[in-house]
Design an enzyme around this catalytic site. Sequence first.
Site, PDB file in Angstrom:
ATOM      1  N   GLY A  23      18.427  89.733 -11.125  1.00  0.00           N
ATOM      2  CA  GLY A  23      19.870  89.269  -9.787  1.00  0.00           C
ATOM      3  C   GLY A  23      19.364  88.652  -8.827  1.00  0.00           C
ATOM      4  N   VAL A  35       7.824  87.628   4.310  1.00  0.00           N
ATOM      5  CA  VAL A  35       6.762  87.628   3.639  1.00  0.00           C
ATOM      6  C   VAL A  35       5.484  86.958   4.196  1.00  0.00           C
ATOM      7  CG1 VAL A  35       5.547  88.192   0.956  1.00  0.00           C
ATOM      8  CG2 VAL A  35       7.842  89.440   1.296  1.00  0.00           C
ATOM      9  N   ARG A  84      15.182  87.643 -15.959  1.00  0.00           N
ATOM     10  CA  ARG A  84      15.139  89.320 -16.285  1.00  0.00           C
ATOM     11  C   ARG A  84      14.076  88.987 -17.455  1.00  0.00           C
ATOM     12  NH1 ARG A  84      19.224  91.673 -13.373  1.00  0.00           N
ATOM     13  NH2 ARG A  84      21.204  90.515 -13.796  1.00  0.00           N
ATOM     14  N   ASP A 115      16.230  97.857  -9.365  1.00  0.00           N
ATOM     15  CA  ASP A 115      15.204  99.128  -9.976  1.00  0.00           C
ATOM     16  C   ASP A 115      14.627  98.884 -11.053  1.00  0.00           C
ATOM     17  OD1 ASP A 115      15.923 101.614 -10.861  1.00  0.00           O
ATOM     18  OD2 ASP A 115      15.572 101.868 -12.569  1.00  0.00           O
ATOM     19  N   THR A 138      19.340  93.604  -4.422  1.00  0.00           N
ATOM     20  CA  THR A 138      20.755  92.850  -5.184  1.00  0.00           C
ATOM     21  C   THR A 138      21.851  92.861  -4.818  1.00  0.00           C
ATOM     22  OG1 THR A 138      21.646  94.629  -7.235  1.00  0.00           O
ATOM     23  CG2 THR A 138      19.930  95.892  -5.570  1.00  0.00           C
ATOM     24  N   ILE A 139      22.843  92.702  -5.122  1.00  0.00           N
ATOM     25  CA  ILE A 139      23.996  92.908  -4.440  1.00  0.00           C
ATOM     26  C   ILE A 139      24.598  94.118  -4.592  1.00  0.00           C
ATOM     27  CG2 ILE A 139      24.197  90.307  -4.231  1.00  0.00           C
ATOM     28  CD1 ILE A 139      26.323  91.114  -6.660  1.00  0.00           C
ATOM     29  N   ASP A 140      24.121  94.531  -5.630  1.00  0.00           N
ATOM     30  CA  ASP A 140      24.999  96.118  -5.912  1.00  0.00           C
ATOM     31  C   ASP A 140      24.871  97.755  -5.308  1.00  0.00           C
ATOM     32  OD1 ASP A 140      26.106  94.711  -8.354  1.00  0.00           O
ATOM     33  OD2 ASP A 140      23.875  95.188  -9.517  1.00  0.00           O
ATOM     34  N   ASP A 142      22.104  99.289  -5.529  1.00  0.00           N
ATOM     35  CA  ASP A 142      23.084 100.687  -6.252  1.00  0.00           C
ATOM     36  C   ASP A 142      21.180 101.292  -6.118  1.00  0.00           C
ATOM     37  OD1 ASP A 142      21.862  98.626  -8.213  1.00  0.00           O
ATOM     38  OD2 ASP A 142      22.746  98.363  -9.260  1.00  0.00           O
ATOM     39  N   MET A 182      31.675  93.014  -9.150  1.00  0.00           N
ATOM     40  CA  MET A 182      30.637  93.302  -9.748  1.00  0.00           C
ATOM     41  C   MET A 182      30.353  94.357  -8.747  1.00  0.00           C
ATOM     42  SD  MET A 182      28.052  89.941  -9.891  1.00  0.00           S
ATOM     43  CE  MET A 182      28.477  88.760 -11.474  1.00  0.00           C
ATOM     44  N   ARG A 184      27.580  95.956 -11.120  1.00  0.00           N
ATOM     45  CA  ARG A 184      27.269  96.905 -12.984  1.00  0.00           C
ATOM     46  C   ARG A 184      28.008  98.475 -12.883  1.00  0.00           C
ATOM     47  NH1 ARG A 184      23.108  94.878 -16.078  1.00  0.00           N
ATOM     48  NH2 ARG A 184      22.358  93.927 -14.512  1.00  0.00           N
ATOM     49  N   LYS A 226      56.818  96.613  -1.193  1.00  0.00           N
ATOM     50  CA  LYS A 226      55.649  96.394  -1.679  1.00  0.00           C
ATOM     51  C   LYS A 226      56.333  95.381  -1.805  1.00  0.00           C
ATOM     52  CE  LYS A 226      51.921  98.878   0.150  1.00  0.00           C
ATOM     53  NZ  LYS A 226      50.221  99.408   0.399  1.00  0.00           N
ATOM     54  N   GLN A 265      30.062  86.132  -6.285  1.00  0.00           N
ATOM     55  CA  GLN A 265      29.722  86.852  -5.257  1.00  0.00           C
ATOM     56  C   GLN A 265      28.479  87.007  -5.255  1.00  0.00           C
ATOM     57  OE1 GLN A 265      31.829  90.904  -6.528  1.00  0.00           O
ATOM     58  NE2 GLN A 265      31.823  89.842  -7.929  1.00  0.00           N
TER      59      GLN A 265
HETATM   60  O1  F6P Z   1      22.613  93.335 -10.588  1.00  0.00           O
HETATM   61  C1  F6P Z   1      23.743  92.250  -9.832  1.00  0.00           C
HETATM   62  C2  F6P Z   1      24.736  91.680 -11.084  1.00  0.00           C
HETATM   63  O2  F6P Z   1      25.231  91.073 -10.564  1.00  0.00           O
HETATM   64  C3  F6P Z   1      25.683  93.108 -11.725  1.00  0.00           C
HETATM   65  O3  F6P Z   1      26.191  93.012 -10.177  1.00  0.00           O
HETATM   66  C4  F6P Z   1      26.492  92.243 -13.301  1.00  0.00           C
HETATM   67  O4  F6P Z   1      26.364  94.165 -13.403  1.00  0.00           O
HETATM   68  C5  F6P Z   1      24.933  91.833 -13.297  1.00  0.00           C
HETATM   69  O5  F6P Z   1      23.906  91.025 -11.835  1.00  0.00           O
HETATM   70  C6  F6P Z   1      25.112  90.428 -13.997  1.00  0.00           C
HETATM   71  O6  F6P Z   1      24.140  90.100 -14.712  1.00  0.00           O
HETATM   72  P1  F6P Z   1      23.355  88.740 -14.964  1.00  0.00           P
HETATM   73  O7  F6P Z   1      23.464  87.085 -14.004  1.00  0.00           O
HETATM   74  O8  F6P Z   1      22.458  88.269 -15.964  1.00  0.00           O
HETATM   75  O9  F6P Z   1      25.240  87.852 -15.730  1.00  0.00           O
END
Ligand code: F6P
Length: 333
Positions: A23, A35, A84, A115, A138-140, A142, A182, A184, A226, A265
């Site tokens: 992604g 780079v 991918r 990863d 990666t935005i995650d 993780d 997002m 994952r 609230k 995002q």
């Molecule tokens: O790994 C980055 C991410 O944006 C995750 O947060 C999300 O679950 C996934 O990729 C979405 O993947 P795609 O863009 O292939 O739908």
Amino acid sequence: MLTMPSLPTRTKIKSLAVLTSGGDAPGMNAAIRAVVRYGLSLGCEVYGVYKGYSGLLEGQIVPLSASSVANIIQRGGTILKTDRCEAFYKRSVRREAAHILRRKGIDGLVVIGGDGSFTGAHLMERENGFPTIGVPGTIDNDIAGTEDTIGFDTAVNTAIDAIDRIRDTASSHDRIFLVEVMGRSTGFIGLDVGIGGGAETILVPERKLPLEEVCDTVERGIKRGKTSSIIVVSEGEKPGLSTRLAADLAKRGYSAKVCILGHTQRGGSPTAHDRFLASVLGASAVAYLCGGRSNAMVGVQNDKVTLVPFKNVIGKEKKIRDELITLAQILAS
Ligand code: F6P
């Protein structure tokens, strides 16, 4: 301030290539720029590979100059495009990729991704002796072995900006909103967004809350006066969790609107933090590669750029900080 490794003045690598994979993440362009320009400054030839491993297998490899990466530091996405690549799970395909790079006279590869992308790089090096180095993008956020990844800060800021806007309409209409972010199977984005956006409840995959508890929190808020609330929902394995949750809440008498932030995002101009991080990590990756190090990822630990062997990164779980989940619950109450 992030400390870099000492920079080599001479290089063991004459020609290197860079690709982005998986992604896209805001800041990848800043990393490519670093780079290219740092590699050129050491006297290397630098190539860009289009479309990740898929483009590599198709030989989409072009020489890059300092000017070919001009005016990109502020742009989201990746000028090299990304993919991918399922085929790269095959050993024979990785052997072919190493041949393609060698035939071009390239003797080192920088992989900007996550990863899965690092798994490909690690296996290509182990099986074919082709030097590879990873830059976490990666935005995650993780990836094990690094506290930060390129794109995370931008994604969190984008989501918080969206929550601020949603809050205006939520409070005008006295509504409950489920805002899905997002990440994952991890809750790093959800946690930071929830804390920074002042959410009333945060749902992360690492600590699942039963529906009863979600309803109780909403109810407590209503009792305290609230009239609206924001519930941040980490997507988990399958996007759409917030829609299912809204249906469950409806059965208990709570009407909630759903807003899935999705790929908004992933786009947009990188924050200053991500541009800086990407520049330092991109240059550090080249510094290590040219100094003869490989089969590893550059990471951030205690404000220092470190080199972490791929085997300590790939498939390893990065733990979410439990105390932050607890803090989020306290602050939301
Ligand atoms: O790994 C980055 C991410 O944006 C995750 O947060 C999300 O679950 C996934 O990729 C979405 O993947 P795609 O863009 O292939 O739908």
